[in-house]
Design a protein around this motif. Structure first.
Motif, PDB file in Angstrom:
ATOM      1  N   GLY A   1       0.816  -1.199   0.000  1.00 55.06           N
ATOM      2  CA  GLY A   1       0.000   0.000   0.000  1.00 55.06           C
ATOM      3  C   GLY A   1       0.852   1.252   0.000  1.00 55.06           C
ATOM      4  O   GLY A   1       2.082   1.202  -0.093  1.00 55.06           O
ATOM      5  N   ASN A   2       0.194   2.366   0.116  1.00 58.88           N
ATOM      6  CA  ASN A   2       0.823   3.672   0.102  1.00 58.88           C
ATOM      7  C   ASN A   2       1.817   3.794   1.258  1.00 58.88           C
ATOM      8  O   ASN A   2       1.484   3.511   2.399  1.00 58.88           O
ATOM      9  N   LYS A   3       3.039   4.218   0.951  1.00 54.79           N
ATOM     10  CA  LYS A   3       4.076   4.384   1.979  1.00 54.79           C
ATOM     11  C   LYS A   3       4.145   5.820   2.497  1.00 54.79           C
ATOM     12  O   LYS A   3       4.872   6.103   3.430  1.00 54.79           O
ATOM     13  N   GLY A   4       3.421   6.728   1.864  1.00 44.97           N
ATOM     14  CA  GLY A   4       3.447   8.116   2.302  1.00 44.97           C
ATOM     15  C   GLY A   4       4.678   8.840   1.804  1.00 44.97           C
ATOM     16  O   GLY A   4       5.475   8.320   1.021  1.00 44.97           O
TER      17      GLY A   4
ATOM     18  N   TRP B   1       3.514   4.644   6.069  1.00 44.48           N
ATOM     19  CA  TRP B   1       2.553   5.744   5.931  1.00 44.48           C
ATOM     20  C   TRP B   1       2.227   6.336   7.294  1.00 44.48           C
ATOM     21  O   TRP B   1       2.210   7.557   7.469  1.00 44.48           O
ATOM     22  N   ILE B   2       1.967   5.488   8.284  1.00 46.22           N
ATOM     23  CA  ILE B   2       1.631   5.963   9.627  1.00 46.22           C
ATOM     24  C   ILE B   2       2.791   6.766  10.210  1.00 46.22           C
ATOM     25  O   ILE B   2       2.603   7.861  10.751  1.00 46.22           O
TER      26      ILE B   2
ATOM     27  N   ILE C   1      -6.000   1.056  12.551  1.00 46.61           N
ATOM     28  CA  ILE C   1      -5.113   1.794  11.635  1.00 46.61           C
ATOM     29  C   ILE C   1      -3.961   0.928  11.122  1.00 46.61           C
ATOM     30  O   ILE C   1      -3.592   1.019   9.955  1.00 46.61           O
TER      31      ILE C   1
ATOM     32  N   ASP D   1      -3.900   9.943   0.248  1.00 49.53           N
ATOM     33  CA  ASP D   1      -4.673   9.394   1.366  1.00 49.53           C
ATOM     34  C   ASP D   1      -4.818  10.418   2.499  1.00 49.53           C
ATOM     35  O   ASP D   1      -5.876  10.533   3.112  1.00 49.53           O
TER      36      ASP D   1
ATOM     37  N   ASP E   1       0.163  13.909  -0.162  1.00 49.28           N
ATOM     38  CA  ASP E   1      -0.229  12.500  -0.131  1.00 49.28           C
ATOM     39  C   ASP E   1      -1.736  12.373  -0.348  1.00 49.28           C
ATOM     40  O   ASP E   1      -2.531  12.982   0.377  1.00 49.28           O
TER      41      ASP E   1
ATOM     42  N   LYS F   1      -5.035  -1.108   8.218  1.00 46.06           N
ATOM     43  CA  LYS F   1      -5.495  -0.377   7.035  1.00 46.06           C
ATOM     44  C   LYS F   1      -4.384   0.378   6.317  1.00 46.06           C
ATOM     45  O   LYS F   1      -4.508   0.670   5.132  1.00 46.06           O
ATOM     46  N   ARG F   2      -3.336   0.733   7.041  1.00 47.32           N
ATOM     47  CA  ARG F   2      -2.256   1.559   6.487  1.00 47.32           C
ATOM     48  C   ARG F   2      -0.911   0.885   6.725  1.00 47.32           C
ATOM     49  O   ARG F   2      -0.716   0.198   7.729  1.00 47.32           O
ATOM     50  N   THR F   3       0.022   1.143   5.833  1.00 47.27           N
ATOM     51  CA  THR F   3       1.371   0.604   6.016  1.00 47.27           C
ATOM     52  C   THR F   3       2.044   1.326   7.186  1.00 47.27           C
ATOM     53  O   THR F   3       1.707   2.478   7.493  1.00 47.27           O
TER      54      THR F   3
END
Length: 162
Positions: A51-54, A108-109, A100, A125, A123, A103-105
């Protein structure tokens, strides 16, 4: 008055945590997971890998073995730095953080905690969250180890829910 109530709530929570003399683990058990012989421990899940890494300093993340001391430190930091805007189980000024880590990598967090302003500028997201909530997250001045501690606390909490 509202600010006073929030500060009072944070003080009460911090006191309750500091006064808890019934830890779940001893130092020799900090990397263990729940077993039939030790049901008080939490089985932690793997972080979301795809997923998205941010956008920010964290480009990759290697999941460490679960460490209760790190999660406990993250809990303390969460109370002091995050509860003004977030609660684990319900929306506040910002979104509830329950689930969380599923749902998120982790990248990203962590990037959201460490590179907040740029994440909310670039970003996709984070921009979607910005549109959903009235106030935008602000940087609370965490270093990487502090952010990783909060992440570990959130992973522990998410492991308790299915």
């Amino acid at each position: 008055m509202k600010r006073f109530n929030v500060l009072l709530m944070i003080s009460v929570l911090a006191t309750a945590i500091a006064c808890n003399n019934n830890p779940k683990t001893t130092s020799s058990e900090t990397n263990t997971e729940t077993t039939a012989d030790n049901p008080a421990e939490v089985v932690v899940h793997d972080y979301l890998k795809e997923g998205n890494k941010g956008i920010g300093p964290i480009t990759s993340f290697t999941q460490p073995a679960f460490n209760q001391a790190v999660a406990d430190e993250g809990n303390k930091l969460f109370i002091v730095r995050c509860t003004m805007c977030h609660e684990y189980g319900e929306d506040k000024l910002g979104p509830a953080l329950k689930g969380i880590t599923k749902k998120r990598t982790p990248e990203w967090i962590l990037n959201l905690m460490l590179n907040t302003e740029e994440m909310f500028e670039k970003d996709s997201d984070a921009l979607a969250l910005k549109d959903k909530y009235e106030s935008m997250m602000v940087s609370v001045g965490l270093n990487q180890q502090e952010a990783k501690s909060i992440l570990e606390y959130l992973r522990q909490e998410d492991a308790k829910t299915n």
